[in-house]
Scaffold this motif. Structure first.
Motif, PDB file in Angstrom:
ATOM      1  N   VAL A   1       0.857  -1.171   0.000  1.00 61.28           N
ATOM      2  CA  VAL A   1       0.000   0.000   0.000  1.00 61.28           C
ATOM      3  C   VAL A   1       0.897   1.226   0.000  1.00 61.28           C
ATOM      4  N   VAL A   2       0.666   2.075  -0.964  1.00 62.17           N
ATOM      5  CA  VAL A   2       1.448   3.300  -1.045  1.00 62.17           C
ATOM      6  C   VAL A   2       0.877   4.293  -0.035  1.00 62.17           C
ATOM      7  N   PHE A   3       1.744   4.811   0.817  1.00 66.76           N
ATOM      8  CA  PHE A   3       1.321   5.790   1.817  1.00 66.76           C
ATOM      9  C   PHE A   3       1.299   7.156   1.145  1.00 66.76           C
ATOM     10  N   SER A   4       0.108   7.688   0.973  1.00 70.25           N
ATOM     11  CA  SER A   4      -0.070   8.977   0.306  1.00 70.25           C
ATOM     12  C   SER A   4      -1.017   9.828   1.141  1.00 70.25           C
ATOM     13  N   PRO A   5      -0.529  10.364   2.270  1.00 70.16           N
ATOM     14  CA  PRO A   5      -1.418  11.127   3.154  1.00 70.16           C
ATOM     15  C   PRO A   5      -1.793  12.483   2.575  1.00 70.16           C
ATOM     16  N   ASP A   6      -2.967  12.929   2.960  1.00 70.10           N
ATOM     17  CA  ASP A   6      -3.445  14.264   2.610  1.00 70.10           C
ATOM     18  C   ASP A   6      -3.693  14.980   3.936  1.00 70.10           C
ATOM     19  N   TYR A   7      -2.738  15.812   4.326  1.00 71.07           N
ATOM     20  CA  TYR A   7      -2.836  16.524   5.597  1.00 71.07           C
ATOM     21  C   TYR A   7      -3.815  17.685   5.431  1.00 71.07           C
ATOM     22  N   GLN A   8      -4.854  17.714   6.256  1.00 68.76           N
ATOM     23  CA  GLN A   8      -5.959  18.641   6.089  1.00 68.76           C
ATOM     24  C   GLN A   8      -5.881  19.873   6.985  1.00 68.76           C
ATOM     25  N   GLY A   9      -4.844  19.967   7.781  1.00 68.49           N
ATOM     26  CA  GLY A   9      -4.662  21.176   8.567  1.00 68.49           C
ATOM     27  C   GLY A   9      -4.626  20.955  10.064  1.00 68.49           C
ATOM     28  N   VAL A  10      -4.154  22.002  10.733  1.00 66.71           N
ATOM     29  CA  VAL A  10      -4.009  21.989  12.188  1.00 66.71           C
ATOM     30  C   VAL A  10      -4.713  23.206  12.758  1.00 66.71           C
ATOM     31  N   ASP A  11      -5.478  22.989  13.798  1.00 69.96           N
ATOM     32  CA  ASP A  11      -6.089  24.087  14.549  1.00 69.96           C
ATOM     33  C   ASP A  11      -5.437  24.076  15.930  1.00 69.96           C
ATOM     34  N   THR A  12      -4.807  25.188  16.297  1.00 69.73           N
ATOM     35  CA  THR A  12      -4.068  25.272  17.558  1.00 69.73           C
ATOM     36  C   THR A  12      -4.784  26.198  18.521  1.00 69.73           C
TER      37      THR A  12
ATOM     38  N   VAL B   1      -5.957  18.054  14.578  1.00 63.50           N
ATOM     39  CA  VAL B   1      -5.420  17.746  13.258  1.00 63.50           C
ATOM     40  C   VAL B   1      -6.410  16.863  12.501  1.00 63.50           C
ATOM     41  N   ALA B   2      -6.331  16.928  11.183  1.00 61.24           N
ATOM     42  CA  ALA B   2      -7.169  16.073  10.341  1.00 61.24           C
ATOM     43  C   ALA B   2      -6.351  15.656   9.123  1.00 61.24           C
ATOM     44  N   MET B   3      -6.585  14.421   8.688  1.00 64.40           N
ATOM     45  CA  MET B   3      -5.867  13.923   7.517  1.00 64.40           C
ATOM     46  C   MET B   3      -6.634  12.792   6.851  1.00 64.40           C
ATOM     47  N   ARG B   4      -6.409  12.652   5.572  1.00 60.01           N
ATOM     48  CA  ARG B   4      -6.896  11.504   4.806  1.00 60.01           C
ATOM     49  C   ARG B   4      -5.696  10.600   4.530  1.00 60.01           C
TER      50      ARG B   4
ATOM     51  N   GLU C   1      -3.878   5.163  13.551  1.00 63.72           N
ATOM     52  CA  GLU C   1      -3.876   6.334  14.427  1.00 63.72           C
ATOM     53  C   GLU C   1      -2.457   6.822  14.730  1.00 63.72           C
ATOM     54  N   THR C   2      -1.473   5.984  14.521  1.00 69.51           N
ATOM     55  CA  THR C   2      -0.083   6.396  14.720  1.00 69.51           C
ATOM     56  C   THR C   2       0.278   7.566  13.806  1.00 69.51           C
ATOM     57  N   ASP C   3      -0.199   7.545  12.568  1.00 72.99           N
ATOM     58  CA  ASP C   3       0.066   8.645  11.642  1.00 72.99           C
ATOM     59  C   ASP C   3      -0.578   9.944  12.135  1.00 72.99           C
ATOM     60  N   VAL C   4      -1.733   9.850  12.740  1.00 73.94           N
ATOM     61  CA  VAL C   4      -2.420  11.025  13.280  1.00 73.94           C
ATOM     62  C   VAL C   4      -1.653  11.574  14.483  1.00 73.94           C
ATOM     63  N   HIS C   5      -1.190  10.695  15.346  1.00 73.09           N
ATOM     64  CA  HIS C   5      -0.378  11.098  16.500  1.00 73.09           C
ATOM     65  C   HIS C   5       0.884  11.816  16.028  1.00 73.09           C
ATOM     66  N   ARG C   6       1.496  11.269  15.003  1.00 73.97           N
ATOM     67  CA  ARG C   6       2.728  11.864  14.476  1.00 73.97           C
ATOM     68  C   ARG C   6       2.490  13.255  13.912  1.00 73.97           C
ATOM     69  N   TYR C   7       1.387  13.440  13.213  1.00 73.67           N
ATOM     70  CA  TYR C   7       1.024  14.741  12.658  1.00 73.67           C
ATOM     71  C   TYR C   7       0.852  15.765  13.784  1.00 73.67           C
TER      72      TYR C   7
ATOM     73  N   ASP D   1      11.876  16.056   7.051  1.00 80.03           N
ATOM     74  CA  ASP D   1      12.489  14.971   6.287  1.00 80.03           C
ATOM     75  C   ASP D   1      11.445  13.991   5.765  1.00 80.03           C
ATOM     76  N   ASN D   2      10.352  13.843   6.508  1.00 77.27           N
ATOM     77  CA  ASN D   2       9.285  12.898   6.151  1.00 77.27           C
ATOM     78  C   ASN D   2       8.083  13.568   5.511  1.00 77.27           C
ATOM     79  N   SER D   3       8.237  14.838   5.144  1.00 83.66           N
ATOM     80  CA  SER D   3       7.177  15.605   4.461  1.00 83.66           C
ATOM     81  C   SER D   3       5.879  15.690   5.258  1.00 83.66           C
ATOM     82  N   ILE D   4       6.010  15.766   6.571  1.00 86.68           N
ATOM     83  CA  ILE D   4       4.844  15.958   7.430  1.00 86.68           C
ATOM     84  C   ILE D   4       4.779  17.448   7.766  1.00 86.68           C
ATOM     85  N   PRO D   5       3.692  18.111   7.398  1.00 97.02           N
ATOM     86  CA  PRO D   5       3.624  19.543   7.669  1.00 97.02           C
ATOM     87  C   PRO D   5       3.535  19.861   9.158  1.00 97.02           C
ATOM     88  N   THR D   6       3.969  21.041   9.502  1.00 98.28           N
ATOM     89  CA  THR D   6       3.878  21.515  10.885  1.00 98.28           C
ATOM     90  C   THR D   6       2.921  22.704  10.887  1.00 98.28           C
ATOM     91  N   VAL D   7       2.857  23.426  11.987  1.00100.05           N
ATOM     92  CA  VAL D   7       1.907  24.550  12.110  1.00100.05           C
ATOM     93  C   VAL D   7       2.158  25.559  11.011  1.00100.05           C
TER      94      VAL D   7
END
Length: 135
Positions: free
Chosen positions: A31-42, A54-57, A62-68, A129-135
């Protein structure tokens, strides 16, 4: 009526079938991991206590959500001039294809007490490095 040629074909077919790879329905698929990060509300809750929604497709679990959420917490700490954060809690939910997370962190200038602490600079660099967006 005995037909030796049909018996020989049947035996040959069984022999070939034994050489073919067997599938049971539980074959692992790449399975190709192709996340769609939908944004962060702080939200600053109180003092140094911060809430991240946080929200993502496309999360694998849930580990990916925790990481985001952790990436968002690390960047938030740096923006506020702090170097560390301590994880308090994260809850996750999946509705249809969208995973959401509700995480709370304490940010601090010095390494806080506790087992789930993060070094903001290290986390943010790893997130980049892992292309995970931050705030």
């Amino acid at each position: 009526m005995f037909r030796p040629h049909i018996l020989a074909l049947s035996v040959a077919a069984l022999g070939l079938a034994a050489c073919e790879p067997q599938t049971t329905g539980s074959v692992a698929r790449d399975v190709v991991f192709s996340p769609d990060y939908q944004g962060v509300d702080t939200r600053l809750l109180e003092g140094d206590l911060v809430n991240f929604h946080v929200a993502m497709r496309g999360a694998r679990s849930e580990t990916d959500v925790h990481r985001y959420a952790e990436c968002a917490a690390g960047q938030y700490a740096l923006i506020r001039g702090f170097g560390f954060a301590r994880h308090v809690r994260t809850t996750t939910n999946k509705s249809n294809e969208i995973w959401s997370g509700d995480a709370v962190y304490v940010i601090s200038a010095a390494l806080p007490k506790g087992l789930k602490t993060i070094d903001a600079e290290v986390i943010v660099a790893d997130c980049e490095d892992n292309s995970i967006p931050t705030v």
